[in-house]
Design a protein around this motif. Structure first.
Motif, mmCIF file in Angstrom:
data_model
loop_
_atom_site.group_PDB
_atom_site.id
_atom_site.type_symbol
_atom_site.label_atom_id
_atom_site.label_comp_id
_atom_site.label_asym_id
_atom_site.label_seq_id
_atom_site.Cartn_x
_atom_site.Cartn_y
_atom_site.Cartn_z
ATOM 1 N N GLY A 1 6.735 24.870 20.381
ATOM 2 C CA GLY A 1 6.397 24.942 21.791
ATOM 3 C C GLY A 1 5.129 24.174 22.129
ATOM 4 O O GLY A 1 5.050 23.494 23.159
ATOM 5 N N ILE A 2 4.130 24.247 21.264
ATOM 6 C CA ILE A 2 2.888 23.509 21.484
ATOM 7 C C ILE A 2 3.127 22.009 21.404
ATOM 8 O O ILE A 2 2.636 21.238 22.233
ATOM 9 C CB ILE A 2 1.821 23.959 20.464
ATOM 10 N N ASP B 1 5.920 20.375 21.949
ATOM 11 C CA ASP B 1 6.674 19.941 23.127
ATOM 12 C C ASP B 1 5.770 19.862 24.353
ATOM 13 O O ASP B 1 5.881 18.926 25.162
ATOM 14 C CB ASP B 1 7.836 20.906 23.390
ATOM 15 N N ARG B 2 4.892 20.839 24.499
ATOM 16 C CA ARG B 2 4.005 20.855 25.662
ATOM 17 C C ARG B 2 3.019 19.683 25.614
ATOM 18 O O ARG B 2 2.776 19.013 26.631
ATOM 19 C CB ARG B 2 3.236 22.177 25.702
ATOM 20 N N ALA C 1 4.880 16.382 26.332
ATOM 21 C CA ALA C 1 5.184 16.222 27.756
ATOM 22 C C ALA C 1 3.931 15.945 28.572
ATOM 23 O O ALA C 1 3.975 15.211 29.561
ATOM 24 C CB ALA C 1 5.881 17.491 28.275
ATOM 25 N N PHE C 2 2.796 16.506 28.140
ATOM 26 C CA PHE C 2 1.553 16.299 28.900
ATOM 27 C C PHE C 2 1.082 14.860 28.808
ATOM 28 O O PHE C 2 0.737 14.236 29.819
ATOM 29 C CB PHE C 2 0.477 17.248 28.375
ATOM 30 N N GLU D 1 -2.582 21.929 34.094
ATOM 31 C CA GLU D 1 -2.134 22.251 32.738
ATOM 32 C C GLU D 1 -2.665 23.601 32.287
ATOM 33 O O GLU D 1 -1.935 24.395 31.677
ATOM 34 C CB GLU D 1 -2.590 21.150 31.778
ATOM 35 N N SER E 1 0.206 26.686 31.684
ATOM 36 C CA SER E 1 0.562 27.162 30.350
ATOM 37 C C SER E 1 -0.690 27.204 29.480
ATOM 38 O O SER E 1 -1.629 26.430 29.683
ATOM 39 C CB SER E 1 1.613 26.251 29.710
ATOM 40 N N LEU F 1 -0.353 26.896 26.142
ATOM 41 C CA LEU F 1 0.050 26.340 24.853
ATOM 42 C C LEU F 1 -0.878 25.215 24.409
ATOM 43 O O LEU F 1 -1.301 25.167 23.254
ATOM 44 C CB LEU F 1 1.490 25.828 24.937
ATOM 45 N N MET F 2 -1.207 24.301 25.317
ATOM 46 C CA MET F 2 -2.048 23.166 24.953
ATOM 47 C C MET F 2 -3.529 23.504 25.093
ATOM 48 O O MET F 2 -4.306 23.336 24.154
ATOM 49 C CB MET F 2 -1.702 21.955 25.828
#
Length: 299
Positions: free
Chosen positions: A161-162, A164-165, A168-169, A257, A261, A263-264
């Motif tokens: 998940g991290i 992917d995030r 995408a960022f 961001e 989320s 995650l990042m």
């Protein structure tokens, strides 16, 4: 789903010279080559042919002409090769020539050296009260104290998940704003603890000697031990935009961001001038001088 490997994406600033053409020979397909590479090879061969037939080289011996042709073809093949970013090696020649002088490859940072060269790269003209940094090259910057989510104890689902995030960022980041992550090991920040201790001291209604001595002991522990001897890892994010508008867009993207989320980036705190200057002194002044300045400011 996180990828097992990543590659450099194709640039959006492509022209017709970047389109690749697949040549075939005897039914066998040759590796695709961009149009600019084919034109470079063709122009190089024509230039080599002109040099060997219409210049003083044509009057040389056959052995010398043969060696010159071999050397010329080797140069054409090498500089016509492609880099990992799909650029001709010949495009790097101007940058290489610019760094040939020794003075262009080194920036002296001694205390006795002229600071003009170093200042032109990372010089700061001033810092506003709210932490806005004005760089010498006209850029605007802001520093954030950030906290991430990375850990050795992550589950595979969280790690994916991290990734992917983060992937995408970075696909949507504006290129007019630089994002620099700075990791330092510095004394723990005790400003809030010292301020709380001072407020407690001002709120004392009974100035009992034992209470005063206890507060002085706590103050010495904070300033001399926690804030001086014990260091911890801090991570900062420096946003440097080419203009104030580019910095504003970068700030909005970071804020979105953080709010969208964890995650990042789990948390991001804007540093004002009083908080940004001690961090920058690690690079501009040195860690030893920074520790001395911190102790002097707290004593």
């Amino acid at each position: 789903m996180a990828k097992a490997s990543y590659k450099v994406p194709a640039s959006l600033n492509r022209s017709f010279l970047d389109y690749e053409i697949t040549l075939s020979k005897g039914g066998w397909a040759v590796r695709p080559s961009p149009i600019k590479q084919l034109l470079f090879f063709g122009g190089g061969v024509l230039a080599l042919l002109w040099l060997t037939t219409s210049t003083f080289i044509a009057s040389a011996s056959a052995v010398f002409i043969a060696l010159f042709v071999i050397w010329g073809l080797a140069v054409i093949i090498y500089f016509g090769g492609m880099t990992k970013t799909k650029e001709l090696r010949a495009m790097n020649v101007p940058a290489l020539l610019a760094y040939v002088p020794t003075r262009a490859r080194y920036v002296s940072t001694r205390r006795s050296s002229n600071p003009s060269d170093f200042s032109s790269l990372v010089g700061i003209d001033g810092i506003d009260k709210d932490g806005r940094i004005h760089f010498s090259d006209g850029g605007k910057g802001q520093i954030y104290l950030v906290v991430g989510s990375a850990s050795y104890l992550l589950f595979n689902e969280d790690r994916i998940g991290i990734l992917d995030r983060v992937d995408a960022f970075w696909r949507k980041v504006d290129t007019n704003c630089e994002w620099a992550v700075i990791t330092t090991k510095e004394p723990q920040r005790i400003y809030h603890q010292v301020a709380t201790l001072e407020r407690r001291n001002q709120a004392l209604e009974v100035r009992d000697p034992d209470l005063i001595e206890l507060q002085n002991e706590q103050y010495d522990i904070l300033t001399q031990h926690v804030g001086g001897k014990f260091t911890s890892i801090h991570q900062y994010l420096l946003l440097k935009g080419k203009s104030a508008e580019a910095l504003r867009r970068g700030h909005m993207m970071l804020q979105a961001e953080v709010e969208g989320s964890a995650l990042m980036i789990k948390d991001a705190t804007v540093l004002d001038r009083d908080e940004a200057e001690p961090m920058l002194r690690v690079f501009y002044q040195g860690i030893d001088d920074e520790l001395l300045s911190l102790k002097a400011s707290l004593s």
